[in-house]
Design an enzyme around this catalytic site. Sequence first.
Site, short mmCIF file in Angstrom:
data_model
loop_
_atom_site.label_atom_id
_atom_site.label_comp_id
_atom_site.label_asym_id
_atom_site.label_seq_id
_atom_site.Cartn_x
_atom_site.Cartn_y
_atom_site.Cartn_z
CB SER A 1 67.83 30.51 53.55
OG SER A 1 67.62 30.19 54.91
CB SER A 2 70.21 25.80 55.48
OG SER A 2 71.30 24.94 55.76
N PRO A 3 72.77 26.68 53.29
CG PRO A 3 74.62 28.11 53.10
CD PRO A 3 73.41 27.83 53.97
N PRO A 4 73.97 23.99 53.63
CG PRO A 4 74.96 23.53 55.68
CD PRO A 4 74.28 24.62 54.93
NE ARG B 1 70.71 27.62 49.79
CZ ARG B 1 71.86 28.24 49.70
NH1 ARG B 1 72.64 28.05 48.65
NH2 ARG B 1 72.28 29.05 50.66
#
Length: 262
Positions: A32-35, A37
């Site tokens: 779920s972490s943007p970085p 991804r």
Amino acid sequence: MCLQSSSVCASNLNPKPCQLQMVNLILYGTESSPPVRAVLLTLRSLKLEHQFRQLDMQAGEHLEPEMLRKNPQHTVPMLEDEGEVYIWDSHAIIGYLVNKYAQSDELYPRDPFQRAVVDQRLHFETGVLFHGIFKQLQKALFKENATEVPKDRLAELQDAYGLLEQFLDQNPYVAGSQLTIADFSIVSTMSTLHLSYCPVDGAKYPKLSAWLARLSTLPFYEEDNLRGARILAERIRAKLPKQFDKLWQKAFEDIRSGAIIN
């Protein structure tokens, strides 16, 4: 820890049969972490074989002695290369991956000016979008137990959307005419903000909306970015069901009409 392995092969916007580069890369993080991804998107674009080790942050797996030895800041993502090199911070990781493993420099140009533009966009993502807006919104909801999205943060988010619209004024990608790691970094956070806090108004920000749609056509986009963004959006929706539904009422209409691709 959950161990996954990359198996999809793609190259920018033109997928074709290819052989994954056999390297010993392990990415630690949460889906779920943007970085995290952003790094997954980069790995997939570079066609790098890798393992993804999902960390249970609630259980403190990132604070285990071995993890702290590798990454004293105990942040995610963290990349392990050949069991000897440990790198954290998504921007450092994606630049490292291109510099070391890419066959060409399209994703992170060597030309000083072009690279400076990419670097500026990366700093914009970390300073404005992620830490300046996203992290503050998350803090309000999950640490301060806000009952609605702070209006001042939404105003800042709209300002950021306006700047991205300007970045895209003359080009299809955020740093110019070609896809770069700046797109991967920004879309990981932008897609999360779009799905979770404030949908991009296609009428107000047509170029930004088109860019989101353009990135969503990447053959590895759904698996390596959208799936995790949706997981996080569901958590936020559970915290703010009434406001979430209000924010999304128009967006759902746009999606049904084909104006926005989520």
